[in-house]
Write a protein that holds these residues in place. Structure first.
Motif, PDB file in Angstrom:
ATOM      1  N   ILE A   1      43.097  75.551  72.835  1.00 34.73           N
ATOM      2  CA  ILE A   1      43.260  76.508  71.744  1.00 34.73           C
ATOM      3  C   ILE A   1      42.868  77.907  72.220  1.00 34.73           C
ATOM      4  O   ILE A   1      42.227  78.072  73.265  1.00 34.73           O
ATOM      5  N   THR A   2      43.258  78.897  71.430  1.00 36.26           N
ATOM      6  CA  THR A   2      42.811  80.275  71.636  1.00 36.26           C
ATOM      7  C   THR A   2      41.872  80.633  70.494  1.00 36.26           C
ATOM      8  O   THR A   2      42.223  80.465  69.323  1.00 36.26           O
ATOM      9  N   ASN A   3      40.667  81.111  70.850  1.00 43.30           N
ATOM     10  CA  ASN A   3      39.673  81.426  69.833  1.00 43.30           C
ATOM     11  C   ASN A   3      38.979  82.729  70.226  1.00 43.30           C
ATOM     12  O   ASN A   3      38.353  82.819  71.283  1.00 43.30           O
ATOM     13  N   GLY A   4      39.131  83.754  69.365  1.00 42.77           N
ATOM     14  CA  GLY A   4      38.525  85.047  69.667  1.00 42.77           C
ATOM     15  C   GLY A   4      39.101  85.682  70.916  1.00 42.77           C
ATOM     16  O   GLY A   4      38.387  86.373  71.645  1.00 42.77           O
ATOM     17  N   GLY A   5      40.361  85.431  71.156  1.00 42.92           N
ATOM     18  CA  GLY A   5      41.012  85.998  72.322  1.00 42.92           C
ATOM     19  C   GLY A   5      40.796  85.206  73.596  1.00 42.92           C
ATOM     20  O   GLY A   5      41.396  85.507  74.632  1.00 42.92           O
ATOM     21  N   GLU A   6      39.906  84.203  73.539  1.00 43.44           N
ATOM     22  CA  GLU A   6      39.632  83.377  74.711  1.00 43.44           C
ATOM     23  C   GLU A   6      40.269  81.993  74.521  1.00 43.44           C
ATOM     24  O   GLU A   6      40.247  81.428  73.424  1.00 43.44           O
TER      25      GLU A   6
ATOM     26  N   LEU B   1      51.472  79.519  77.734  1.00 48.19           N
ATOM     27  CA  LEU B   1      51.753  79.027  76.386  1.00 48.19           C
ATOM     28  C   LEU B   1      50.724  79.535  75.381  1.00 48.19           C
ATOM     29  O   LEU B   1      51.072  79.898  74.246  1.00 48.19           O
ATOM     30  N   LEU B   2      49.468  79.581  75.773  1.00 47.17           N
ATOM     31  CA  LEU B   2      48.428  80.074  74.867  1.00 47.17           C
ATOM     32  C   LEU B   2      48.581  81.568  74.607  1.00 47.17           C
ATOM     33  O   LEU B   2      48.320  82.047  73.500  1.00 47.17           O
ATOM     34  N   ARG B   3      49.004  82.338  75.636  1.00 48.99           N
ATOM     35  CA  ARG B   3      49.235  83.772  75.423  1.00 48.99           C
ATOM     36  C   ARG B   3      50.406  84.001  74.468  1.00 48.99           C
ATOM     37  O   ARG B   3      50.336  84.862  73.591  1.00 48.99           O
ATOM     38  N   GLU B   4      51.466  83.237  74.656  1.00 50.12           N
ATOM     39  CA  GLU B   4      52.666  83.430  73.849  1.00 50.12           C
ATOM     40  C   GLU B   4      52.545  82.835  72.444  1.00 50.12           C
ATOM     41  O   GLU B   4      53.246  83.262  71.520  1.00 50.12           O
ATOM     42  N   HIS B   5      51.644  81.869  72.282  1.00 48.73           N
ATOM     43  CA  HIS B   5      51.504  81.187  70.984  1.00 48.73           C
ATOM     44  C   HIS B   5      50.019  81.064  70.632  1.00 48.73           C
ATOM     45  O   HIS B   5      49.471  79.953  70.541  1.00 48.73           O
ATOM     46  N   PRO B   6      49.321  82.197  70.400  1.00 51.48           N
ATOM     47  CA  PRO B   6      47.866  82.159  70.193  1.00 51.48           C
ATOM     48  C   PRO B   6      47.435  81.426  68.926  1.00 51.48           C
ATOM     49  O   PRO B   6      46.287  80.985  68.842  1.00 51.48           O
ATOM     50  N   SER B   7      48.333  81.296  67.959  1.00 51.92           N
ATOM     51  CA  SER B   7      47.949  80.622  66.709  1.00 51.92           C
ATOM     52  C   SER B   7      48.231  79.128  66.739  1.00 51.92           C
ATOM     53  O   SER B   7      47.942  78.411  65.778  1.00 51.92           O
ATOM     54  N   GLN B   8      48.799  78.648  67.830  1.00 46.79           N
ATOM     55  CA  GLN B   8      49.136  77.227  67.921  1.00 46.79           C
ATOM     56  C   GLN B   8      48.213  76.512  68.897  1.00 46.79           C
ATOM     57  O   GLN B   8      47.526  77.123  69.724  1.00 46.79           O
ATOM     58  N   VAL B   9      48.188  75.185  68.758  1.00 46.47           N
ATOM     59  CA  VAL B   9      47.422  74.326  69.664  1.00 46.47           C
ATOM     60  C   VAL B   9      48.363  73.827  70.751  1.00 46.47           C
ATOM     61  O   VAL B   9      49.485  73.389  70.469  1.00 46.47           O
ATOM     62  N   VAL B  10      47.931  73.897  71.988  1.00 45.96           N
ATOM     63  CA  VAL B  10      48.704  73.378  73.106  1.00 45.96           C
ATOM     64  C   VAL B  10      48.154  72.006  73.490  1.00 45.96           C
ATOM     65  O   VAL B  10      46.936  71.841  73.636  1.00 45.96           O
ATOM     66  N   VAL B  11      49.036  71.030  73.621  1.00 46.23           N
ATOM     67  CA  VAL B  11      48.639  69.706  74.105  1.00 46.23           C
ATOM     68  C   VAL B  11      49.380  69.455  75.417  1.00 46.23           C
ATOM     69  O   VAL B  11      50.610  69.373  75.444  1.00 46.23           O
ATOM     70  N   ALA B  12      48.618  69.369  76.502  1.00 46.76           N
ATOM     71  CA  ALA B  12      49.187  69.099  77.828  1.00 46.76           C
ATOM     72  C   ALA B  12      49.025  67.617  78.125  1.00 46.76           C
ATOM     73  O   ALA B  12      47.909  67.088  78.119  1.00 46.76           O
ATOM     74  N   CYS B  13      50.150  66.941  78.363  1.00 45.21           N
ATOM     75  CA  CYS B  13      50.138  65.483  78.509  1.00 45.21           C
ATOM     76  C   CYS B  13      50.484  65.081  79.940  1.00 45.21           C
ATOM     77  O   CYS B  13      51.512  65.528  80.488  1.00 45.21           O
ATOM     78  N   LYS B  14      49.641  64.243  80.519  1.00 49.72           N
ATOM     79  CA  LYS B  14      49.926  63.677  81.832  1.00 49.72           C
ATOM     80  C   LYS B  14      49.309  62.283  81.894  1.00 49.72           C
ATOM     81  O   LYS B  14      48.721  61.806  80.912  1.00 49.72           O
ATOM     82  N   LEU B  15      49.462  61.629  83.050  1.00 42.45           N
ATOM     83  CA  LEU B  15      48.910  60.290  83.252  1.00 42.45           C
ATOM     84  C   LEU B  15      47.867  60.306  84.355  1.00 42.45           C
ATOM     85  O   LEU B  15      47.959  61.101  85.301  1.00 42.45           O
ATOM     86  N   ASN B  16      46.890  59.445  84.232  1.00 42.59           N
ATOM     87  CA  ASN B  16      45.903  59.240  85.287  1.00 42.59           C
ATOM     88  C   ASN B  16      46.368  58.067  86.158  1.00 42.59           C
ATOM     89  O   ASN B  16      46.188  56.902  85.801  1.00 42.59           O
ATOM     90  N   ILE B  17      47.017  58.371  87.272  1.00 43.30           N
ATOM     91  CA  ILE B  17      47.556  57.349  88.169  1.00 43.30           C
ATOM     92  C   ILE B  17      46.829  57.429  89.507  1.00 43.30           C
ATOM     93  O   ILE B  17      46.922  58.442  90.215  1.00 43.30           O
ATOM     94  N   PRO B  18      46.096  56.393  89.895  1.00 43.91           N
ATOM     95  CA  PRO B  18      45.355  56.431  91.166  1.00 43.91           C
ATOM     96  C   PRO B  18      46.287  56.233  92.361  1.00 43.91           C
ATOM     97  O   PRO B  18      47.348  55.617  92.258  1.00 43.91           O
TER      98      PRO B  18
END
Length: 477
Positions: A127-132, A30-47
């Motif tokens: 995020i992607t910043n300076g190619g990283e 997602l970061l490679r395909e959308h370098p100008s956007q912010v990616v938010v990955a959502c999950k739950l912490n379930i023990p």
């Protein structure tokens, strides 16, 4: 006993690790395909070994709906890039946002800390910043660290030391999810009841031809309003009915019922201001605000206590709520005071109006309104509502009619006319329909009104909708 939260499939460590690799690969793509956007990955912490279940998935979906609302309220457009919400390893969803990374991170932390159950969410902002590409941490912005669900210490510290057992953590997680699920369910019920209340109001105003009431064709007896005025009024009152429902769903059982009515009355007074603003000062629904607000709150109270919405239960709760109404509102009234129309009617003729109807548990609705509604289920919607309205009008000492006529003798004339209508076969015969057309003209020429009966029709439509939705049709005692 295992909580429903953990009624799912046990997941082994290799599957968890494989899913982590899948998540990392998805984020990188997602970061490679959308370098100008912010990616938010959502999950739950379930023990523990169970990471997903129907309850967990519903909790996750409802929580992300609130997160999306937060973004929309802040002017942060988003896209859903991909998700796997039914995976045994736990539900996950990935968003793309155009906002600044720091802004998104601050919002994510705000969401995670906003209420206890939200702390189960893990919102990774990348995020992607300076190619990283890299993940933004709380420490990058001096944001508070995550704390333990049980003791409040830093979560990483408790995790490394295994301070709490899996069983302790699962018990806490189950409690948080169960409480959040119950709150989500109450919110859904409040929304549904508000919709049903407004729908009942709109159904009433489009019913035609109602003698001397506003409908899509005629409003000569009410020249200061038309069907559009009523639509604007009804839609403006939806937040009030949701408030009434929310109050009922959450009203403590140990508190006296009249206190709940006092709360509804305060909300209703504010709703009147909303109505007058929507209608440029025209009184379209003052009586409805009173009666339908009571019934919406009553139905919500029953649902909140997991009691069936039956005639017996509705009337019991209403009577308990309004036990002091007539004494408080009507005892001690004197001429010369600044009085409402209903109070003047009481002093002049002893009529208690909608207050008396409500304090008695809406007997006209249950004795005539709902039985007529059910008996005419085969009619089209308009004729069913109109027949119900006319039956209610026949058996109501309508104070609005008395006020317009200036003489309670009008009630006997009204009853004679409606008796004749039903003798002619009502809406099932040509003669009955023509009689109603003539009666409507007679009422309009004399500028009479059956506003009280209209309020009770709205109450009938609302209760029919609620009871039929509960699959009991209001027939249980």
């Amino acid at each position: 006993m295992v909580s429903k939260v953990f009624e799912g499939t046990n997941v082994e460590i290799p599957a968890v690790l494989a899913n982590r690799d899948r998540r990392v690969a998805t984020q990188a793509q997602l970061l490679r395909e959308h370098p100008s956007q912010v990616v938010v990955a959502c999950k739950l912490n379930i023990p523990g070994p169970v990471k997903n279940s129907a309850t967990i998935q519903a909790f996750f979906t409802a929580g992300l709906a609130r997160l999306e609302d937060q973004w929309l309220a802040c002017g942060q457009p988003f896209e859903i890039a991909t998700s796997w919400e039914d995976a045994p390893t736990g539900p996950e969803r990935f968003y793309l946002l155009y906002s600044a990374g720091v802004t998104v991170k601050e919002g994510a932390v705000h969401f995670e800390e906003r209420q206890p159950a939200n702390r189960l969410f893990d919102l990774d902002v990348l995020i992607t910043n300076g190619g990283e590409s890299h993940s933004l941490s709380r420490g990058d912005f001096d944001l508070p660290v995550r704390t333990c669900l049980i003791c409040g210490r830093p979560a990483k510290e408790c995790g490394r030391s295994r301070r709490h057992s899996v069983e302790e953590l699962q018990a806490r997680v189950a409690k948080l999810i169960d409480e959040a699920t119950a709150a989500n369910q109450r919110e859904t019920v409040a929304e549904q009841l508000a919709d049903q209340a407004v729908k009942a109001m709109l159904n009433e105003v489009v019913t035609w031809p109602k003698p001397v009431l506003v409908d899509p064709v005629e409003h000569r007896a009410h020249p200061d309003m038309d069907v559009f005025t009523f639509i604007q009024s009804a839609t403006s009152l939806r937040p009030y009915f949701k408030q009434a429902a929310t109050a009922g769903l959450n009203f403590p059982t140990e508190q006296p019922a009249p206190l709940f009515f006092n709360q509804l009355r305060l909300l209703g007074q504010r709703a009147e201001t909303t109505m007058f603003k929507a209608t440029a000062g025209v009184n379209t629904h003052k009586g409805t605000i009173f009666s339908l607000g009571i019934l919406t709150g009553t139905v919500a109270t029953l649902k909140g206590r997991q009691l069936p919405v039956t005639q017996l239960n509705v009337q019991r709760v209403v009577k308990e709520m309004l036990a002091n109404l007539l004494a408080t509102d009507l005892d001690g009234l004197k001429h010369g005071q600044q009085l409402t129309a209903g109070e003047r009617q009481y002093l002049a003729y002893g009529q208690t109006g909608i207050r008396g109807e409500a304090a008695s548990g809406f007997p006209t609705v249950f004795k005539y309104g709902l039985p007529t509604w059910r008996a005419n289920w085969g009619m089209n919607q308009n004729d069913r509502q109109l027949t119900t309205f006319l039956k209610i009008a026949r058996h109501t000492d309508d104070t609005t009619l008395v006020k317009r006529a200036g003489d309670p003798a009008i009630l006997a004339w009204k009853d004679q006319q409606l008796d004749r209508f039903f003798e002619l076969g009502g809406l099932t015969t040509k003669q009955g329909r023509q009689f109603l057309v003539n009666l409507e003209k007679d009422f309009s020429d004399r500028h009479l009104s059956l506003g009280g009966a209209a309020d009770l029709l709205i109450a009938t439509i609302f209760l029919a909708s609620v009871m039929e939705g509960d699959n009991d049709h209001g027939t249980k005692d």
